[in-house]
Design an enzyme around this catalytic site. Structure first.
Site, PDB file in Angstrom:
ATOM      1  N   HIS B  55       1.018  -1.258  -0.139  1.00 37.07           N
ATOM      2  CA  HIS B  55       0.032  -0.331  -0.443  1.00 37.07           C
ATOM      3  C   HIS B  55       0.805   1.252   0.550  1.00 37.07           C
ATOM      4  O   HIS B  55       1.690   1.652   0.361  1.00 37.07           O
ATOM      5  CB  HIS B  55      -0.959   0.041   1.499  1.00 37.07           C
ATOM      6  CG  HIS B  55      -1.577  -1.228   1.885  1.00 37.07           C
ATOM      7  ND1 HIS B  55      -1.065  -2.160   2.166  1.00 37.07           N
ATOM      8  CD2 HIS B  55      -3.129  -1.459   1.607  1.00 37.07           C
ATOM      9  CE1 HIS B  55      -2.245  -2.808   2.355  1.00 37.07           C
ATOM     10  NE2 HIS B  55      -3.501  -2.189   1.255  1.00 37.07           N
ATOM     11  N   ASP B  58       2.157   1.697   3.643  1.00 38.08           N
ATOM     12  CA  ASP B  58       2.814   0.843   4.393  1.00 38.08           C
ATOM     13  C   ASP B  58       4.628   1.825   3.808  1.00 38.08           C
ATOM     14  O   ASP B  58       5.592   1.126   4.921  1.00 38.08           O
ATOM     15  CB  ASP B  58       3.010  -0.542   2.913  1.00 38.08           C
ATOM     16  CG  ASP B  58       1.446  -1.092   3.375  1.00 38.08           C
ATOM     17  OD1 ASP B  58       0.871  -0.561   4.147  1.00 38.08           O
ATOM     18  OD2 ASP B  58       1.671  -1.454   2.824  1.00 38.08           O
ATOM     19  N   MET B  89       2.819  -5.734  -7.985  1.00 38.26           N
ATOM     20  CA  MET B  89       1.692  -5.102  -7.532  1.00 38.26           C
ATOM     21  C   MET B  89       1.510  -4.128  -6.353  1.00 38.26           C
ATOM     22  O   MET B  89       2.701  -4.668  -5.509  1.00 38.26           O
ATOM     23  CB  MET B  89       0.392  -7.025  -6.506  1.00 38.26           C
ATOM     24  CG  MET B  89      -0.887  -6.259  -6.337  1.00 38.26           C
ATOM     25  SD  MET B  89      -1.390  -5.657  -4.971  1.00 38.26           S
ATOM     26  CE  MET B  89      -1.502  -6.864  -4.074  1.00 38.26           C
ATOM     27  N   GLU B 182     -10.624  -5.965  -4.785  1.00 39.00           N
ATOM     28  CA  GLU B 182     -10.437  -7.871  -3.452  1.00 39.00           C
ATOM     29  C   GLU B 182     -12.033  -7.400  -3.111  1.00 39.00           C
ATOM     30  O   GLU B 182     -12.073  -6.365  -1.898  1.00 39.00           O
ATOM     31  CB  GLU B 182      -9.699  -8.116  -2.857  1.00 39.00           C
ATOM     32  CG  GLU B 182      -9.321  -8.469  -1.761  1.00 39.00           C
ATOM     33  CD  GLU B 182      -8.074  -7.667  -0.468  1.00 39.00           C
ATOM     34  OE1 GLU B 182      -7.495  -7.536  -1.321  1.00 39.00           O
ATOM     35  OE2 GLU B 182      -8.313  -8.067   0.284  1.00 39.00           O
ATOM     36  N   LYS B 184     -15.003  -8.551   0.162  1.00 36.72           N
ATOM     37  CA  LYS B 184     -15.351  -9.107   1.829  1.00 36.72           C
ATOM     38  C   LYS B 184     -16.172  -8.546   2.892  1.00 36.72           C
ATOM     39  O   LYS B 184     -17.366  -7.473   1.780  1.00 36.72           O
ATOM     40  CB  LYS B 184     -13.907  -7.801   2.734  1.00 36.72           C
ATOM     41  CG  LYS B 184     -13.667  -9.009   3.660  1.00 36.72           C
ATOM     42  CD  LYS B 184     -12.689  -8.434   4.966  1.00 36.72           C
ATOM     43  CE  LYS B 184     -12.526  -8.425   6.009  1.00 36.72           C
ATOM     44  NZ  LYS B 184     -11.488  -7.511   7.452  1.00 36.72           N
ATOM     45  N   GLU B 218      -9.681 -13.630  -1.884  1.00 36.30           N
ATOM     46  CA  GLU B 218      -9.057 -13.631  -0.791  1.00 36.30           C
ATOM     47  C   GLU B 218      -9.628 -15.076  -0.438  1.00 36.30           C
ATOM     48  O   GLU B 218     -10.532 -14.895   0.273  1.00 36.30           O
ATOM     49  CB  GLU B 218      -8.677 -13.236  -0.162  1.00 36.30           C
ATOM     50  CG  GLU B 218      -7.509 -13.472   1.718  1.00 36.30           C
ATOM     51  CD  GLU B 218      -7.715 -11.819   2.326  1.00 36.30           C
ATOM     52  OE1 GLU B 218      -7.015 -10.868   1.798  1.00 36.30           O
ATOM     53  OE2 GLU B 218      -7.703 -12.677   4.188  1.00 36.30           O
ATOM     54  N   HIS B 221     -11.574 -13.888   2.989  1.00 38.15           N
ATOM     55  CA  HIS B 221     -12.466 -13.630   3.140  1.00 38.15           C
ATOM     56  C   HIS B 221     -13.687 -14.190   2.627  1.00 38.15           C
ATOM     57  O   HIS B 221     -14.976 -14.059   2.367  1.00 38.15           O
ATOM     58  CB  HIS B 221     -12.207 -12.083   1.940  1.00 38.15           C
ATOM     59  CG  HIS B 221     -11.593 -11.488   2.319  1.00 38.15           C
ATOM     60  ND1 HIS B 221     -10.903 -10.098   1.487  1.00 38.15           N
ATOM     61  CD2 HIS B 221     -10.287 -11.124   3.220  1.00 38.15           C
ATOM     62  CE1 HIS B 221      -9.994  -9.484   3.021  1.00 38.15           C
ATOM     63  NE2 HIS B 221      -9.883 -10.146   3.385  1.00 38.15           N
ATOM     64  N   ASP B 246      -4.686 -13.145  -3.087  1.00 45.02           N
ATOM     65  CA  ASP B 246      -4.972 -13.724  -1.976  1.00 45.02           C
ATOM     66  C   ASP B 246      -4.771 -14.583  -0.918  1.00 45.02           C
ATOM     67  O   ASP B 246      -6.026 -15.021  -1.029  1.00 45.02           O
ATOM     68  CB  ASP B 246      -5.250 -12.249  -1.398  1.00 45.02           C
ATOM     69  CG  ASP B 246      -4.659 -11.209  -1.638  1.00 45.02           C
ATOM     70  OD1 ASP B 246      -3.998 -11.125  -1.848  1.00 45.02           O
ATOM     71  OD2 ASP B 246      -5.186 -10.058  -0.376  1.00 45.02           O
ATOM     72  N   ASP B 256     -11.201 -11.367  10.789  1.00 47.66           N
ATOM     73  CA  ASP B 256     -10.370 -11.587  10.023  1.00 47.66           C
ATOM     74  C   ASP B 256      -8.995 -13.179  10.210  1.00 47.66           C
ATOM     75  O   ASP B 256      -8.728 -11.943  11.186  1.00 47.66           O
ATOM     76  CB  ASP B 256     -10.210 -10.548   8.752  1.00 47.66           C
ATOM     77  CG  ASP B 256      -9.582 -10.557   7.470  1.00 47.66           C
ATOM     78  OD1 ASP B 256      -9.636 -11.567   6.839  1.00 47.66           O
ATOM     79  OD2 ASP B 256      -9.137  -9.807   7.156  1.00 47.66           O
ATOM     80  N   ASP B 258      -6.182 -13.741   8.688  1.00 44.57           N
ATOM     81  CA  ASP B 258      -4.905 -14.137   7.785  1.00 44.57           C
ATOM     82  C   ASP B 258      -3.907 -15.037   8.781  1.00 44.57           C
ATOM     83  O   ASP B 258      -3.217 -14.564   8.567  1.00 44.57           O
ATOM     84  CB  ASP B 258      -4.607 -12.744   8.265  1.00 44.57           C
ATOM     85  CG  ASP B 258      -5.096 -11.433   7.197  1.00 44.57           C
ATOM     86  OD1 ASP B 258      -6.215 -11.862   6.107  1.00 44.57           O
ATOM     87  OD2 ASP B 258      -5.424 -10.422   7.078  1.00 44.57           O
ATOM     88  N   ASP B 288      -1.239 -13.221   1.601  1.00 47.56           N
ATOM     89  CA  ASP B 288      -2.114 -12.002   2.629  1.00 47.56           C
ATOM     90  C   ASP B 288      -2.476 -12.391   3.733  1.00 47.56           C
ATOM     91  O   ASP B 288      -3.544 -12.684   4.385  1.00 47.56           O
ATOM     92  CB  ASP B 288      -3.118 -11.025   1.386  1.00 47.56           C
ATOM     93  CG  ASP B 288      -2.948 -10.027   2.126  1.00 47.56           C
ATOM     94  OD1 ASP B 288      -3.167  -9.381   3.722  1.00 47.56           O
ATOM     95  OD2 ASP B 288      -4.726  -9.646   1.953  1.00 47.56           O
TER      96      ASP B 288
END
Lengths: 384, 384, 384, 384
Positions: B55, B58, B89, B182, B184, B218, B221, B246, B256, B258, B288
């Site tokens: 991102h 980030d 990406m 994406e 969710k 993902e 998700h 993802d 979530d 992950d 992810d």
């Protein structure tokens, strides 16, 4: 309009299989005697419904001869006429018979796929004879318990082949059907292909005749996936694809409950009714639910009346919500913001990149959504 | 290839935010010190990854000056080059800053919508500088806690406006991006618009330039909505829309999580890997996910290695599955059925209607799917 | 022991209703012909099972005369003996007949409650004649669709009354039964009382003879509530209440799937098997599952074999896990910590209050749980 | 009482952490400035609350000196007195600090377990100084991401050790606390031990001083497991263990939402309020929820007012339901059945076995539960 009595203009319909549901479930036997289709029509007429829908085999046994079939259809049409009941929608049962245990349009066996399409064509014929203009397809067996059995992209191709063929049949016969596809994430299969209304909306765009095909979202099915039904309906509506709707109720994360409309979560039902009325949805309000197993047929009638009554109560509340001055004022405040300039769409990229935004200021204003939601609760509970 | 060591041709990538995740959660503080982006690149290189994604924030603080931004991007690019790490990406953070508490592209305030688009354009610029060709958009704040605040069809229109604008920007800048959307269902909003990959696939068809836009499904998700991830991926693939993926893991019906790829349900992960490899998906395998809060950065490296290792183990098992003679024989038996005639598509409707089917015979044959699934389990568990 | 063949010492049992399941579901008809109980015993013997369990009406029609009942029991006992099959557990069907549509022990109608208890006593008699020492009670109809119908605290009192009466009956008859109560959150009722194993463990402590009553946790039922089955089993075990267990599989948040053991999530199944073996659970390993609807009775046998085979594979992996030197070393490191002093229990409060703790130091050590879990995955997938 | 204004006799309380929640979430930063505890007390007093509850660190920073701690407690007590606000309950934060990343009472490291108990003792001291008589324990970190790290039966033993020690401390200090244990199935851990109220009710019976320990059921936490909150509360009440309650709202199968009471599903909230009022629960009505992130502190006040207002609206509806003549008549009909004989409990087994029941007759009567539920909906929506 404060008597909450159903009238023809409300377009309330029920499937034969809803009031005719005998209460059989995975762990229990039927609790009610068989209700003949013509008696179901009478029951629905007494309860105040406008329309009745059916699967082919709700009306005609799967092994009926052509003569029996014709007689049954004729008698049913007469019963409908006698009771001023319309048949807005027809559908086909591609899930009950053991032949469909591996799927119908997506079964591995080409004989099964061919039979499924043939059976659907015949169900379309029946629907047309009864006046139906909407044909619903729920692919309850199109799925898997183990993904070892077939690749899902192959299943999608077979599903497309079936839809394309059926559209062609409708056109060639001059039937003028709109197809409405009904999604469900699981049950009776461990996983069902096309698990959500969104998945079907995407699939439709890949068909030969997408304009003939839309969706039939069902409250319980979207709730089973934990989704916001109103959001799913809104996407379908915005895409011009809300061809039919199945109203009932369901607590998320459970088996398919098919409860009386509005009885599991009346607030979710309120937003849904409000959306349908606000946008002017003019199709049938179809209740795809059934009475508790504790009920006899008087209780089934209570169930049917309750579905329609709750819809009308919520409809009135939607009107009240739209007319509430404090709500209007709060929305105007949001609206004022919304209206202040055209966001960015008319800006050239360079212009937009050059704009300065005061993040802290934008983030600091209370949006009063708690207030807005509490006013909604007040209206819903009838204290405002 | 039995060492299960990651190699560039596997195209394994991680987000900066994954190995850099400090373990903050709704009930707890960060447990790990900040990991500088260049150190994250080193950690990933050591672990064997091929790519790193990011991102905007980030890498670059939201309040950085243009000069700081340029320096940071340059240093990061150098670190990537020094570590032979690619940036396949890029994406944009439209969820962390309070300005997005009511949404980004779908916020009621047009200033917020404009700022969100501007921020995305700048993130696209950064991505291009780093070599990214895929731009992911996750609309984490595009949703509601109360549906009193806006109509979801309005939100969809705003979302479309943003996507169309960004596609135009990409073209005008000569960026050659593919966008990957994406989905969710919820968290951090009570409900998120476009809750499933299916919903986004449908939405894409309504854009000005649908060919530029695909999806980024993902695991976590789709599992949050209780869906079969592999089925969602298959629909995207079949539609030519699987632009990114993802990988992580998640028990259905929870927050979530992950989790490390394959660590919650290795069988679901197996079908997913098998599908990607069988169809020849050639894009990045992006993880992810993030390490447990019990870990220090050695544990984070274990986590990253584990994601890739499990993928490679499952990939080898997919090869073994495809080569298994008993499985091939069982599939051939199904296939033999499948091949026996072309189902119905070449038949005229009249011909199909005239065909006779022996339902009972079709329903009586055991399809041996329990056997097929148990052979899968045997291969998965390494005893075959 | 690497052939994974079931042997009597493994105590693998199946209900008559599992291999005899005909595949009827809410949307579909039976797909397999009736399997006579004596043939089910043969099938199970061939598949390698040790025991067979039954509801009263799996064996004896609800309307059988006393003479028919005696003959059927006798013939069944002979079939069991002829096939060296034991009957470790019996249970009662309090859910299929319409009389139980409002509950059995908790129905509002006292006649129904009395009939339910009478029927259970007779089922206990049958069990004793067949050698059963465990009596399972699953209250599938003890629940509601609407909480208008009764207060749940009243339902709990009625449930207690029934259990106390049945314990008394067992004692007075000299039956020496242990009762095992089986929880489920919903389906076929919208909500079932005593929804989790924990709820039953609490309830048991309020009975007249708690020592006679324990629990029968079922994988699918705990998963339906999104719970960690192994944790539920551990609480029961720790309380000395694990009297029986129902092994199968289930994706969380769905209808009751009753899938082949280990086939939905082999990692969850691994932790469960490992716990049972580690603590030395010595009761039956009962599989309460059924074959897919795609199967004939050969497929049903595949299903039964698969349940046992997967258990034995996972059991071997548990042994391997316990013997793995790296795992042992990681656990020792944790164990070393654990052993370093007796925590606080021997300290007087004043002493404990006076202790100083270095929070930052305690929080900084990596606990290597990602590594530990990946080693588990490696063992599970057979690459270690 | 139709103004729905909160009054002291309603015993409405809020945690400091509820109105003081700054809107931080897993994907977003805080959106509201810090609210000082004394200001939270003022806000709550203005909103009409009776009580305020707190974790130790809601009030006192974890690193405060003894002198700071004393000053803060004194000032807070004064603020409570000045605002006529009571402190009915206190609790301890065993989840925010990184030291608890592996658990608190159940962490593998004995130093962490000892520190957790010490911290709890100190929090108990604070509570006593502020007048609290209920001490809530929510073990948010007592759980796992991988079951490789410890056996759950060991965790239960450590949990028991802590509870026994804390009971002893309360007695020795003459504190007269009642402990209320709060269950949650997951989040922030992948799985939390003691996932449901039922699990805690069972655990309590294994303690040294079970009479000192009860439960604190929370709507959101039971809904996360898909359970009927009112049923869980009823089991706790019937066992004499409902020592406290956390009111909020939550859609099942999602992250912990902590929504305004009654705002997600007002019908579920209605049954809960009705139960609490019908049985005469006399403890605090504690709201453990927080305002949307879109709100400023005016919106937080709207949120707090809404919680109490909705409770009072539903309380009035419960009274109306109980007084409704048609409902009374329907219940009397059920009640008449219920009263017809004493079921079976006074019968000797032989007598009960000899009784004849007419199953078909018992199963044929319509129970009118659809009607009963629709009357409930009518009352809930304010049209009756």
């Amino acid at each position: 309009m404060t008597d909450y009595m159903p009238r023809p203009e409300h377009k309330f319909s029920f499937g034969l299989w809803t009031v005719g549901n005998r209460g059989r479930d995975p762990f229990g036997d039927a609790v009610r005697p068989t209700l003949r289709p013509v008696d179901a029509v009478k029951l629905l007429a007494e309860a105040g419904a406008w329309g009745v829908n059916l699967h082919d085999n709700d009306l005609i046994p799967i092994d009926a001869t052509a003569a029996e079939r014709d007689r049954i259809v004729r008698e049913f049409r007469e019963a409908c006429e006698a009771n001023s009941m319309t048949v807005p929608m027809a559908t086909v049962n591609l899930f009950y018979d053991p032949v469909f245990r591996d799927g119908a349009f997506t079964a591995n066996d080409p004989q099964v796929r061919a039979f499924a399409v043939q059976k659907t064509m015949r169900a379309m014929d029946i629907g047309v004879e009864l006046g139906a203009r909407i044909f619903v397809l729920w692919g309850g067996r199109e799925g898997t318990e183990t993904d070892a059995c077939r690749r899902p992209d192959q299943a999608i191709k077979w599903l497309r082949e079936a839809l394309n063929y059926l559209c062609r049949y409708s056109i060639e016969q001059g039937y003028d059907y709109k197809f409405a596809l009904e999604a469900k994430p699981n049950e009776p299969r461990a996983d069902i292909y096309m698990p959500t209304t969104g998945a079907y909306l995407a699939f439709i765009e890949t068909l030969d005749r997408p304009e003939m095909v839309g969706v039939n979202p069902e409250v319980a099915h979207e709730h089973m996936a934990g989704l916001n039904m109103m959001h799913s309906v809104a996407q379908a509506w915005e895409a011009g694809k809300l061809f039919h709707i199945d109203l009932n109720d369901q607590i998320p994360g459970r088996y398919d409950q098919d409860l009386r409309f509005g009885s599991a979560n009346p607030k979710a039902a309120f937003w849904l009714v409000k959306f349908l009325e606000d946008v002017g949805y003019s199709g049938p309000r179809h209740f795809d639910a059934h009475a508790y197993r504790t009920e006899d047929y008087e209780g089934v009638k209570d169930f049917a009346r309750g579905c329609m009554r709750t819809y009308l109560i919520l409809k009135e509340k939607a009107t009240r919500w739209n007319a509430d001055s404090e709500i209007k004022s709060l929305l105007a405040e949001i609206g004022e913001i919304s209206a202040s300039g055209s966001a960015y769409n008319k800006d050239q990229p360079a212009t937009l990149l050059a704009r300065d935004f005061d993040r802290a200021a934008l983030a600091s204003k209370g949006l009063q959504y708690e207030r807005l939601d509490q006013l909604t609760v007040d209206i819903l509970l009838g204290v405002r």
